[in-house]
Scaffold this motif. Structure first.
Motif, PDB file in Angstrom:
ATOM      1  N   SER A 109       0.834  -1.218   0.000  1.00  8.66           N
ATOM      2  CA  SER A 109       0.000   0.000   0.000  1.00  8.66           C
ATOM      3  C   SER A 109       0.857   1.252   0.000  1.00  8.66           C
TER       4      SER A 109
ATOM      5  N   VAL B 135      -5.738  -3.689   4.320  1.00  7.23           N
ATOM      6  CA  VAL B 135      -6.187  -3.618   2.935  1.00  7.23           C
ATOM      7  C   VAL B 135      -6.346  -5.055   2.440  1.00  7.23           C
TER       8      VAL B 135
ATOM      9  N   ASP C 157      -9.842  -4.337  -2.761  1.00  7.77           N
ATOM     10  CA  ASP C 157      -9.926  -2.933  -2.341  1.00  7.77           C
ATOM     11  C   ASP C 157      -9.280  -2.022  -3.384  1.00  7.77           C
TER      12      ASP C 157
ATOM     13  N   VAL D 245      -7.333   1.357  -3.543  1.00  3.72           N
ATOM     14  CA  VAL D 245      -6.594   2.274  -2.685  1.00  3.72           C
ATOM     15  C   VAL D 245      -6.383   3.585  -3.434  1.00  3.72           C
TER      16      VAL D 245
ATOM     17  N   VAL E 117      -9.117   3.668   1.537  1.00  3.39           N
ATOM     18  CA  VAL E 117     -10.032   2.746   0.874  1.00  3.39           C
ATOM     19  C   VAL E 117     -11.405   3.327   1.148  1.00  3.39           C
TER      20      VAL E 117
END
Length: 150
Positions: free
Chosen positions: A67, A97, A101, A103, A127
């Motif tokens: 992420s 996460v 998802d 991001v 998210v």
């Protein structure tokens, strides 16, 4: 919201406190697998649903640094973009996460030091409306563009 600079990167003199750029990235099984291979991090909480289902997360989660790398993509390709060099990064992770998802990695110019050609960037990832990660990056930014080779 700014777009990538036509040259590929903003130089120091073009940056202004408050500039914002973002990138949306979908977390997929393939991204997690490739990140595990690149980082050599095969923690079963990321890779094994049976194992992960018995943890506090109750299922697989993406690597936190995967992420965080989405923010790095914004820094390296949009704001400031090509030529920016990471000098440091702080990170705090707030929520997991998961596969599927989307991001949103957002980078905001928060300070500019013209003498050292360093810029502080506020980095956050979401998210939906949920903050999943935030921190600050310090990057060195070019003062001028190199002319194209003849």
């Amino acid at each position: 919201m700014i777009q990538p600079h036509l040259s590929g990167g903003y130089i120091l003199e073009e940056l202004v406190v408050g500039m914002v750029a973002e990138k949306l990235v979908t977390v997929t099984e393939e991204r997690i697998q490739r990140f595990a291979e690149a980082s050599d991090d095969f923690n079963p909480v990321h890779m094994d649903e049976a194992f992960a289902s018995r943890t506090a997360y109750r299922g697989r989660i993406a690597h936190g640094l995967l992420s965080a790398s989405f923010g790095s993509a914004v820094v390296g390709t949009i704001l400031p973009g090509a030529g920016a060099i990471y000098l440091g990064q702080t990170l705090a992770f707030h929520r997991p996460v998961r596969i599927g998802d989307v991001v949103t990695a957002r980078v905001t110019v928060s300070a500019i030091d013209e003498a050292s050609a360093r810029v502080v960037l506020r980095c956050a990832a979401y998210v939906g409306d949920d903050l999943i990660m935030d921190g600050e990056a310090t990057v060195r930014v070019p003062r001028r563009r190199r002319p194209p080779k003849a």
